[in-house]
Write an enzyme that holds these catalytic residues in place. Structure first.
Site, PDB file in Angstrom:
ATOM      1  N   SER A   1      39.814  55.309  45.625  1.00 36.60           N
ATOM      2  CA  SER A   1      38.414  55.142  46.053  1.00 36.60           C
ATOM      3  C   SER A   1      37.977  53.683  45.926  1.00 36.60           C
ATOM      4  O   SER A   1      36.848  53.349  46.251  1.00 36.60           O
ATOM      5  CB  SER A   1      37.514  55.996  45.154  1.00 36.60           C
ATOM      6  OG  SER A   1      37.696  55.578  43.796  1.00 36.60           O
TER       7      SER A   1
ATOM      8  N   ASP B   1      38.258  49.179  45.702  1.00 38.35           N
ATOM      9  CA  ASP B   1      38.184  48.039  46.610  1.00 38.35           C
ATOM     10  C   ASP B   1      39.549  47.687  47.204  1.00 38.35           C
ATOM     11  O   ASP B   1      39.688  47.528  48.420  1.00 38.35           O
ATOM     12  CB  ASP B   1      37.637  46.839  45.801  1.00 38.35           C
ATOM     13  CG  ASP B   1      37.494  45.606  46.642  1.00 38.35           C
ATOM     14  OD1 ASP B   1      36.609  45.610  47.520  1.00 38.35           O
ATOM     15  OD2 ASP B   1      38.257  44.650  46.449  1.00 38.35           O
TER      16      ASP B   1
ATOM     17  N   ARG C   1      38.935  59.484  40.299  1.00 36.10           N
ATOM     18  CA  ARG C   1      38.008  60.442  39.680  1.00 36.10           C
ATOM     19  C   ARG C   1      36.924  60.879  40.659  1.00 36.10           C
ATOM     20  O   ARG C   1      36.348  61.947  40.539  1.00 36.10           O
ATOM     21  CB  ARG C   1      37.372  59.801  38.445  1.00 36.10           C
ATOM     22  CG  ARG C   1      38.396  59.421  37.383  1.00 36.10           C
ATOM     23  CD  ARG C   1      37.805  58.525  36.331  1.00 36.10           C
ATOM     24  NE  ARG C   1      37.196  57.343  36.921  1.00 36.10           N
ATOM     25  CZ  ARG C   1      36.571  56.394  36.247  1.00 36.10           C
ATOM     26  NH1 ARG C   1      36.466  56.476  34.942  1.00 36.10           N
ATOM     27  NH2 ARG C   1      36.054  55.361  36.863  1.00 36.10           N
TER      28      ARG C   1
ATOM     29  N   ASP D   1      52.874  40.127  43.724  1.00 34.79           N
ATOM     30  CA  ASP D   1      52.116  38.905  43.966  1.00 34.79           C
ATOM     31  C   ASP D   1      52.020  38.810  45.481  1.00 34.79           C
ATOM     32  O   ASP D   1      52.980  38.388  46.136  1.00 34.79           O
ATOM     33  CB  ASP D   1      52.858  37.696  43.383  1.00 34.79           C
ATOM     34  CG  ASP D   1      51.975  36.464  43.414  1.00 34.79           C
ATOM     35  OD1 ASP D   1      51.134  36.366  44.321  1.00 34.79           O
ATOM     36  OD2 ASP D   1      52.116  35.616  42.523  1.00 34.79           O
ATOM     37  N   HIS D   2      50.887  39.240  46.030  1.00 33.75           N
ATOM     38  CA  HIS D   2      50.848  39.371  47.496  1.00 33.75           C
ATOM     39  C   HIS D   2      50.981  38.012  48.194  1.00 33.75           C
ATOM     40  O   HIS D   2      51.311  37.944  49.367  1.00 33.75           O
ATOM     41  CB  HIS D   2      49.583  40.103  47.950  1.00 33.75           C
ATOM     42  CG  HIS D   2      48.332  39.313  47.774  1.00 33.75           C
ATOM     43  ND1 HIS D   2      47.604  39.357  46.617  1.00 33.75           N
ATOM     44  CD2 HIS D   2      47.697  38.440  48.587  1.00 33.75           C
ATOM     45  CE1 HIS D   2      46.568  38.544  46.735  1.00 33.75           C
ATOM     46  NE2 HIS D   2      46.597  37.981  47.918  1.00 33.75           N
TER      47      HIS D   2
ATOM     48  N   GLU E   1      39.329  27.912  47.641  1.00 27.45           N
ATOM     49  CA  GLU E   1      38.597  29.051  48.199  1.00 27.45           C
ATOM     50  C   GLU E   1      37.152  28.656  48.451  1.00 27.45           C
ATOM     51  O   GLU E   1      36.592  27.862  47.687  1.00 27.45           O
ATOM     52  CB  GLU E   1      38.575  30.212  47.203  1.00 27.45           C
ATOM     53  CG  GLU E   1      39.897  30.820  46.891  1.00 27.45           C
ATOM     54  CD  GLU E   1      39.729  31.977  45.919  1.00 27.45           C
ATOM     55  OE1 GLU E   1      39.281  33.044  46.340  1.00 27.45           O
ATOM     56  OE2 GLU E   1      40.006  31.772  44.725  1.00 27.45           O
TER      57      GLU E   1
ATOM     58  N   ASP F   1      43.568  33.939  36.800  1.00 20.24           N
ATOM     59  CA  ASP F   1      43.452  34.544  38.124  1.00 20.24           C
ATOM     60  C   ASP F   1      44.414  33.920  39.135  1.00 20.24           C
ATOM     61  O   ASP F   1      44.990  34.619  39.962  1.00 20.24           O
ATOM     62  CB  ASP F   1      42.010  34.396  38.627  1.00 20.24           C
ATOM     63  CG  ASP F   1      41.793  35.132  39.937  1.00 20.24           C
ATOM     64  OD1 ASP F   1      42.198  36.296  40.019  1.00 20.24           O
ATOM     65  OD2 ASP F   1      41.222  34.534  40.884  1.00 20.24           O
TER      66      ASP F   1
ATOM     67  N   HIS G   1      49.962  33.080  41.473  1.00 24.37           N
ATOM     68  CA  HIS G   1      50.174  32.440  42.778  1.00 24.37           C
ATOM     69  C   HIS G   1      50.599  30.970  42.669  1.00 24.37           C
ATOM     70  O   HIS G   1      51.523  30.530  43.346  1.00 24.37           O
ATOM     71  CB  HIS G   1      48.906  32.496  43.620  1.00 24.37           C
ATOM     72  CG  HIS G   1      48.273  33.848  43.688  1.00 24.37           C
ATOM     73  ND1 HIS G   1      49.018  35.001  43.807  1.00 24.37           N
ATOM     74  CD2 HIS G   1      46.979  34.237  43.649  1.00 24.37           C
ATOM     75  CE1 HIS G   1      48.191  36.037  43.843  1.00 24.37           C
ATOM     76  NE2 HIS G   1      46.957  35.596  43.741  1.00 24.37           N
TER      77      HIS G   1
HETATM   78  P1  NDP Z   1      38.152  48.656  41.364  1.00 24.18           P
HETATM   79  O1  NDP Z   1      37.273  48.140  40.291  1.00 24.18           O
HETATM   80  O2  NDP Z   1      37.587  48.832  42.728  1.00 24.18           O
HETATM   81  O3  NDP Z   1      38.748  50.019  40.807  1.00 24.18           O
HETATM   82  C1  NDP Z   1      39.599  50.852  41.576  1.00 24.18           C
HETATM   83  C2  NDP Z   1      39.322  52.299  41.251  1.00 24.18           C
HETATM   84  O4  NDP Z   1      39.750  52.568  39.935  1.00 24.18           O
HETATM   85  C3  NDP Z   1      37.862  52.670  41.289  1.00 24.18           C
HETATM   86  O5  NDP Z   1      37.480  53.034  42.580  1.00 24.18           O
HETATM   87  C4  NDP Z   1      37.767  53.790  40.305  1.00 24.18           C
HETATM   88  O6  NDP Z   1      37.911  55.013  40.999  1.00 24.18           O
HETATM   89  C5  NDP Z   1      38.970  53.621  39.417  1.00 24.18           C
HETATM   90  N1  NDP Z   1      38.546  53.296  38.059  1.00 24.18           N
HETATM   91  C6  NDP Z   1      37.648  52.377  37.668  1.00 24.18           C
HETATM   92  N2  NDP Z   1      37.529  52.346  36.339  1.00 24.18           N
HETATM   93  C7  NDP Z   1      38.363  53.290  35.882  1.00 24.18           C
HETATM   94  C8  NDP Z   1      38.679  53.773  34.592  1.00 24.18           C
HETATM   95  N3  NDP Z   1      38.132  53.259  33.509  1.00 24.18           N
HETATM   96  N4  NDP Z   1      39.581  54.756  34.505  1.00 24.18           N
HETATM   97  C9  NDP Z   1      40.159  55.268  35.602  1.00 24.18           C
HETATM   98  N5  NDP Z   1      39.884  54.862  36.846  1.00 24.18           N
HETATM   99  C10 NDP Z   1      39.006  53.885  36.981  1.00 24.18           C
HETATM  100  O7  NDP Z   1      39.439  47.736  41.403  1.00 24.18           O
HETATM  101  P2  NDP Z   1      40.131  47.041  42.633  1.00 24.18           P
HETATM  102  O8  NDP Z   1      40.395  48.068  43.674  1.00 24.18           O
HETATM  103  O9  NDP Z   1      39.385  45.830  42.994  1.00 24.18           O
HETATM  104  O10 NDP Z   1      41.494  46.537  41.989  1.00 24.18           O
HETATM  105  C11 NDP Z   1      42.498  47.417  41.574  1.00 24.18           C
HETATM  106  C12 NDP Z   1      43.585  46.597  40.897  1.00 24.18           C
HETATM  107  O11 NDP Z   1      44.131  45.678  41.810  1.00 24.18           O
HETATM  108  C13 NDP Z   1      43.049  45.770  39.737  1.00 24.18           C
HETATM  109  O12 NDP Z   1      43.980  45.769  38.723  1.00 24.18           O
HETATM  110  C14 NDP Z   1      42.906  44.379  40.302  1.00 24.18           C
HETATM  111  O13 NDP Z   1      43.080  43.386  39.316  1.00 24.18           O
HETATM  112  C15 NDP Z   1      44.023  44.345  41.316  1.00 24.18           C
HETATM  113  N6  NDP Z   1      43.752  43.462  42.433  1.00 24.18           N
HETATM  114  C16 NDP Z   1      42.676  43.678  43.239  1.00 24.18           C
HETATM  115  C17 NDP Z   1      42.429  42.867  44.321  1.00 24.18           C
HETATM  116  C18 NDP Z   1      41.274  43.101  45.232  1.00 24.18           C
HETATM  117  O14 NDP Z   1      41.167  42.378  46.232  1.00 24.18           O
HETATM  118  N7  NDP Z   1      40.393  44.065  44.959  1.00 24.18           N
HETATM  119  C19 NDP Z   1      43.348  41.722  44.634  1.00 24.18           C
HETATM  120  C20 NDP Z   1      44.466  41.615  43.740  1.00 24.18           C
HETATM  121  C21 NDP Z   1      44.647  42.462  42.681  1.00 24.18           C
HETATM  122  P3  NDP Z   1      37.238  56.369  40.476  1.00 24.18           P
HETATM  123  O15 NDP Z   1      35.996  56.007  39.739  1.00 24.18           O
HETATM  124  O16 NDP Z   1      37.015  57.119  41.727  1.00 24.18           O
HETATM  125  O17 NDP Z   1      38.291  56.947  39.588  1.00 24.18           O
END
Ligand code: NDP
Length: 527
Positions: free
Chosen positions: A44, A46, A76, A212-213, A251, A270, A275
């Site tokens: 769900s 980002d 969740r 590491d994208h 950036e 970060d 990178h």
């Molecule tokens: P988010 O903060 O959007 O979290 C992703 C999902 O994790 C949420 O939608 C939530 O879903 C679930 N979540 C949040 N907190 C908890 C918790 N305490 N326990 C269980 N589930 C939880 O993160 P991102 O999608 O931005 O990033 C995900 C990973 O990717 C991170 O580790 C980030 O560092 C890494 N990353 C992200 C990038 C980006 O562009 N966003 C780029 C590079 C790396 P729900 O509440 O539905 O369970």
């Protein structure tokens, strides 16, 4: 060599690249790989919404997914298969990506399970669900577990997967299990080792894919091809001919919606721990004997081992840290870092860093590498600039003086995916004077085949089990060994606030950085 100059000449005269015939069959997708289920934890969120689901859709359209394939979103947030499909459709629609009539086929690949991470029994149920999905989609028990969740729950999720028996692999190779971990891999050396300890309790190294994208960007992959598939650059690629190397990732974006994460991480964790280190390594490494994941990663590890320990007692001579204040970017007023939502008004988190590092080895002794990255800078640009030394003797001294601009090779990563070589020619006319010209190669010119986005490449490689573009644990730990003392010193020193230099958003960072080295060498900054 004569062909090279002929082509170069044509480029200069006609302003176009040489006509490169790309043998198509050498560059298409490598194949769809074995059947498998991709489980996305945090479906769900980002990352899943902005990167993973769009990448999977594109791969589906290009025929890059296995014949037997399923995507199981887990989070969740309450959703059903149907609402997850509608959610994905909306994401793609709003990104302008939903074209053609193939949505129905893709939507059938999408499934969803609500998951409570606090309940170990939920992972047992997940295992039964996966078995059922294997039977339905004929995915042969092969699973990829993608941790798109906040880093704080990586270890816990891996633990639950392992203790539920989901990390095991069939010894005859059918029914494999892989885990994909996003950066950050820990917060410092100690936490990286702890995370690794848990991952390795249940998964073996070949099962762990640390993303590491950046490494999956075409132009980053091209660095090794450029260096090692051409004979003319490598003889110059060393301390005898190179004055300095500047790696810049600038950036324009601020902290956006990720303040919680960024406040803890800052620019060093970060960008530098991952990178920037990878770009440095690709520029500096020795050629492996064969282009194969373990050999390439062995050579990278040697570069990390050669990093000269940072003189933390003389930080100011080697490191500039900054934080953006309010400013104007693209004609628009933007707030300073401390005014951003979720950021503490007295935050001491750096959003800019320039670091001068050295490699203690035969090839690079004495050559400074300037690593620079920052948020809210004037333009978005990622590049590696190789600044060559000046000619040893100027025979044009009487007419031109002592200074002749040195050659510069710029490997543009983003947004300009191009390679430019700057050199001197005679300015046409009776008077003797020089002009600086550039020979330019645009990466996508004369190529019409498929181009993979970084996350598409990452996902394909996970499916194929190819570790080439992923971090190996020794690399992660070596980089943390280098950075952790710097972070520790920066975060505990008495003058932390004074050391953090303010720069206006929309500038090229603090003035002191320009005194330390070239922030963006391709723009001609001296040092
Ligand atoms: P988010 O903060 O959007 O979290 C992703 C999902 O994790 C949420 O939608 C939530 O879903 C679930 N979540 C949040 N907190 C908890 C918790 N305490 N326990 C269980 N589930 C939880 O993160 P991102 O999608 O931005 O990033 C995900 C990973 O990717 C991170 O580790 C980030 O560092 C890494 N990353 C992200 C990038 C980006 O562009 N966003 C780029 C590079 C790396 P729900 O509440 O539905 O369970």
């Amino acid at each position: 060599m004569s062909d090279f100059f002929e082509e170069a000449d044509r480029t200069l005269v006609e302003g176009r690249a040489p006509d490169l015939e790309v043998p198509r069959e050498m560059c298409v997708l490598e194949g769809p790989g074995e059947p498998c289920v991709l489980v996305i934890f945090g479906a769900s969120g980002d990352l899943a919404g902005r990167k993973l689901l769009p990448a999977l859709w594109n791969l589906y359209l290009q025929g890059g997914l296995p014949q037997a394939f399923a995507i199981l979103g887990c989070a969740r947030t309450p959703m059903t298969d149907e609402t997850f499909r509608a959610y994905t459709r909306e994401l793609l629609e709003s990104a302008g990506m939903l074209k053609g009539s193939r949505w129905e086929g893709f939507s059938r690949l999408l499934h969803y399970r609500v998951l409570d991470y606090g309940d170990p029994a939920a992972f047992k149920t997940l295992g039964s669900d996966l078995d059922a999905l294997d039977r339905e989609a004929r995915t042969a028990g092969n699973r990829i577990f993608y941790l798109a969740v906040p880093p704080g729950i990586y270890a816990w999720t891996a633990e639950l997967l392992g203790s539920s028996g989901l990390s095991g692999e069939d010894s005859n190779g059918v029914g494999w299990s892989r885990i994909v971990v996003e950066k950050p891999f820990g917060h410092d050396l100690e936490s990286a080792e702890q995370l690794d300890g848990i991952l390795h309790r249940y998964f073996r190294e070949h099962q762990i894919f640390r993303i590491d994208h950046y490494l999956a960007k075409e132009t980053v992959q091209n660095i090794l091809m450029f260096r090692f598939a051409n004979a003319i650059f490598e003889p110059l690629w060393n301390r005898r001919y190179i004055d300095y190397v500047a790696v810049t990732a600038a950036e324009t974006l601020g902290v956006e919606h990720r303040a919680d994460y960024y406040e803890e991480a800052g620019v060093l964790r970060d960008m530098f721990q991952n990178h920037m280190m990878q770009l440095l390594t690709l520029t500096a490494m020795e050629p492996p004997s064969i282009f194969e994941a373990e050999r390439v990663r062995d050579e990278k590890a040697k570069v990390y081992r050669a990093l000269r320990p940072f003189p933390v007692d003389r930080l100011d001579e080697y490191l500039v840290l900054g934080q953006y204040g309010p400013g104007v970017l693209d004609g628009r007023e933007v707030p300073g870092y401390r005014e951003e939502t979720g950021v503490s008004p007295d935050s001491l988190t750096p959003t800019f860093a320039m670091m001068r590092v050295f490699l203690d080895n035969w090839r690079w002794q004495g050559v400074p590498f300037y690593l620079t990255s920052g948020k809210r800078l004037q333009a978005k640009r990622t590049e590696i600039a190789i600044a060559f030394k000046q000619v040893p003797h100027s025979m044009f001294r009487q007419v031109l003086g002592e200074h002749i601009s040195a050659n510069r090779l710029v490997l543009g990563i983003h947004p300009e995916e191009r390679i430019t070589l700057t050199f001197q020619t005679k300015n046409p006319g009776a008077k003797v004077c020089l002009r600086t010209v550039t020979m330019d190669f645009n990466y996508h010119q004369n190529y019409t085949g498929p181009v993979l986005e970084a996350y598409e490449k990452v996902l394909i490689d996970c499916i194929l089990g190819d570790q080439m573009l992923f971090w190996r644990q020794d690399g992660v730990e070596l980089c943390w060994s280098f950075l952790t003392p710097i972070l520790h010193r920066c975060e505990t020193c008495g003058n932390r606030a004074e050391r953090l230099l303010r720069y206006p958003a929309g500038s090229w960072g603090p003035d002191q950085a320009h005194q330390l080295g070239p922030v963006l060498a391709s723009l001609g900054d001296g040092h």
